[in-house]
Design an enzyme around this catalytic site. Sequence first.
Site, PDB file in Angstrom:
ATOM      1  N   LYS A  92      -2.778 -17.554   5.261  1.00 54.93           N
ATOM      2  CA  LYS A  92      -3.070 -16.251   4.649  1.00 54.93           C
ATOM      3  C   LYS A  92      -1.839 -15.351   4.687  1.00 54.93           C
ATOM      4  CE  LYS A  92      -6.516 -12.512   5.017  1.00 54.93           C
ATOM      5  NZ  LYS A  92      -7.701 -12.046   5.760  1.00 54.93           N
ATOM      6  N   SER A 167     -11.205 -10.863   2.828  1.00 52.42           N
ATOM      7  CA  SER A 167      -9.821 -10.804   2.390  1.00 52.42           C
ATOM      8  C   SER A 167      -9.098 -12.141   2.452  1.00 52.42           C
ATOM      9  CB  SER A 167      -9.071  -9.784   3.252  1.00 52.42           C
ATOM     10  OG  SER A 167      -9.083 -10.161   4.615  1.00 52.42           O
ATOM     11  N   SER A 191     -14.296 -11.455   6.359  1.00 48.96           N
ATOM     12  CA  SER A 191     -13.154 -11.900   5.554  1.00 48.96           C
ATOM     13  C   SER A 191     -12.849 -13.383   5.664  1.00 48.96           C
ATOM     14  CB  SER A 191     -11.905 -11.101   5.930  1.00 48.96           C
ATOM     15  OG  SER A 191     -12.022  -9.772   5.492  1.00 48.96           O
TER      16      SER A 191
END
Length: 500
Positions: A92, A167, A191
Amino acid sequence: MESPSQAEKAAPGTSDLTYATATELTAAMAAREVSSAELTEAAISRIERFDQDVNAVCVPDFDRALTAARAADAARAKGDVRPLLGIPMTVKESFNVAGLTTSWGIPAFKDARAAEDAVAVARLKTAGAVVLGKTNVPFALGDLQTYNDLYGATGNPWNLARTAGGSSGGSAAALAAGYGPLSIGSDIAGSLRAPAHYCGVYAHKPSQGLLPTRGHTPPGTPPLAYERDLVTIGPMARGARDLSLMLDLLADPDETAIGIAHALALPPARHDDLAAFRVLVVDTHPLIPTASSVRAAIGDLADRLSAAGAKVARESELLPDQVEAARLYMRLLLASWGAGYPQEVYERLRLDAGRLDTGDRSLAAERTRGSVLSHRDWIAADSARIRNRQGWRELFAEFDIVLCPAMPTPAFPHDRSPDRWARRITIDGTDHDYADQLVWAGIASVPGLPATVAPIGRSADGLPIGAQLIGPMFEDRTPIRFAELLEREFGGFSPPPLAR
């Protein structure tokens, strides 16, 4: 279906391994059926073929990945057997990777390059992982959708018009699209869990504080060891067994903090077969409905568990008050977010909070209050959290797993309207407050419980549906093992039509 890429033609076996797990790829490399260089070249080729549409990998690192893959092959030839040796994976964007941008999707930080790897990244590299690049995130990691002005929007590989979640949406989309078997993400408001549910992959939100977050650091701040309230990092994968593998690699305490004095000793999973598990099914919430497709998938799973011999209950007086827990979550979540708001935004919210009716207990009102929570009120909220956690402790004396939705709907259409707090989420034809769906993230986040998301079915229009499997505090192996058993008994990840 597109024709095989040049990389796949050069190494015919790689196309058969596109959706293999890390465990399967390790076995294939050990048997000399494929090399890390071939797997990495095939993953890069796949990103180059599909990512113009999916837009999951926002910061590629292909040259260094190929160098690392060749080094992994050389190490394996000399007898190296590290657990992730030669496995291509993504990371990420919010994790520091030395030499790469860490912007959190904020344009002002488009040139902010990390000087060193985050602890989690360093541990994965030490285990032999090959980092292909970094995956897309929402602006400041603050949305259930993944888009920003730097890198654009990430589509769901099952339907590009739908969200991949946020996210960690870029990571979930990368897994679903076949860009390597592993990724890592983070979670404060679902997320990890929401993107896994929307994209049909696996993710694990660990017990609060279990995994070190150093280097998962907002740009412009030093990568020091500290625990931000509610924030966790965690593994994502296409197979449940790989979650356990990554948890073991990541879970040692931070050696610059409590790790200097502590050693890890996670309890084993409570059971090793489905029939032994005691499962509480919670498929509705008092404050927001659950889509009929999600309830049907969870109900079907509950029936199959019963048929397999598991003890399944549909209600329990031990379940902590979910209305009060949701209100508490909104206060704590927005207190965490609000601490970083610009001063002018904070002052506006302070005025808004002062105008609220004292009797307004809506989740929207709790979010506004939380944005400007005083330290005195935060302590009161934290005390309520401790009581909530004790309630869960008592529940897990009677149950092993709580089975519930990760989110109330399958992946919804992209909605990039600028005021996220004014958005709506449509559930079975009726609109509801967009942010209220976060109650399903809060159910595990408030008490800090471990929660694994596993794919369990698809909606009538073909979108993935996942289940959230909540386990006892610091017994992370229990929900992960339960997910492994579900996968073995009933199946798990399947590739989306876009990229088969």
